[in-house]
Enzyme design. Structure first.
Site, PDB file in Angstrom:
ATOM      1  N   ASN A  15      50.483  37.984  39.534  1.00 50.55           N
ATOM      2  CA  ASN A  15      50.244  36.556  39.744  1.00 50.55           C
ATOM      3  C   ASN A  15      48.757  36.337  39.988  1.00 50.55           C
ATOM      4  OD1 ASN A  15      50.906  33.743  40.413  1.00 50.55           O
ATOM      5  ND2 ASN A  15      50.459  34.321  42.527  1.00 50.55           N
ATOM      6  N   HIS A  36      46.048  33.970  41.850  1.00 51.67           N
ATOM      7  CA  HIS A  36      46.036  33.018  42.964  1.00 51.67           C
ATOM      8  C   HIS A  36      44.591  32.630  43.281  1.00 51.67           C
ATOM      9  CE1 HIS A  36      47.411  30.854  46.417  1.00 51.67           C
ATOM     10  NE2 HIS A  36      46.647  31.558  47.223  1.00 51.67           N
TER      11      HIS A  36
END
Ligand code: GRF
Length: 197
Positions: free
Chosen positions: A113, A115
């Site tokens: 992910n 971020h």
């Protein structure tokens, strides 16, 4: 090397991956782009590059009285079915849905992910706004971007790469966002290269 990318909106990070595949920096292919929003511009970017897409909204599940867990399980199964095997790498690039263990347990290959904050700093949504606000209160001098492995705890998996970004006096929220997105596009590509090497 089959990569699946998950988006919810603009997809500028998806575009960075597409461009890096075209110029040979990432040696792999995007086998599928998944969106949880029907109107995500990222879907358009995928279509322009002949990449298969899948739209799956949580709303369609909620409307049928089905749960988030059912959504997550079906999503994992449909991705596996569409590819015919497990993807080598899955990338959440602006995917605004928290994937539970019920999704993650279907896979053993990396899921990462992106971020827009440093590890442990501003978990969850609106990280850039929250960092800018903390700066204006004199609480921080810099923020950053990280790419991390996905675990059930939001924005807390092992860090693959991170980069600090200083906040300067002349910065506005908009200029900080622009700086962060520029770093994201590079860091995400570097992290993918690192993981598929
Ligand atoms: C990025 O800032 C990402 O870190 C955040 O959502 C944004 C997605 O941008 N979680 P885009 O859709 O890739 O342009």
């Amino acid at each position: 090397m089959k990569i699946v990318v998950y988006v919810s909106g603009n997809g500028s990070n998806l575009q960075a991956i597409i461009d890096s595949i075209k110029n040979g920096v990432i040696k792999g292919e995007i086998a599928l782009v998944v969106s949880n929003k029907a109107n995500a511009y990222g879907l358009e970017r995928a279509a322009q590059n002949n990449i298969p897409t899948m739209v799956k909204t949580l709303k369609s599940y909620k409307d049928q009285g089905k749960s988030r867990v059912e959504y997550d399980v079906d999503l994992a199964k449909e991705v596996l079915q569409k590819l015919g095997r497990e993807p080598d790498l899955q990338v959440l690039a602006g995917f605004m849905h928290i994937l539970s263990a019920d999704f993650l347990n279907h896979f053993k290959n990396p899921i990462i992910n992106l971020h827009p904050a440093l590890p442990g700093a501003f978990d969850g949504a609106h990280a850039i706004e929250r960092a800018f606000e903390a700066y204006t209160k004199g609480e921080i001098q810099y923020t950053g971007v990280m790419v991390h492995r996905v675990i059930p705890e939001v924005d807390r998996g092992a860090v693959v790469l991170q980069e600090q970004i200083p906040i300067q006096e002349q910065d506005t929220l908009e200029s900080l966002e622009t700086k962060i997105h520029a770093v994201e596009h590079q860091l995400l590509v570097k992290a993918i290269v690192k993981l598929i090497q």
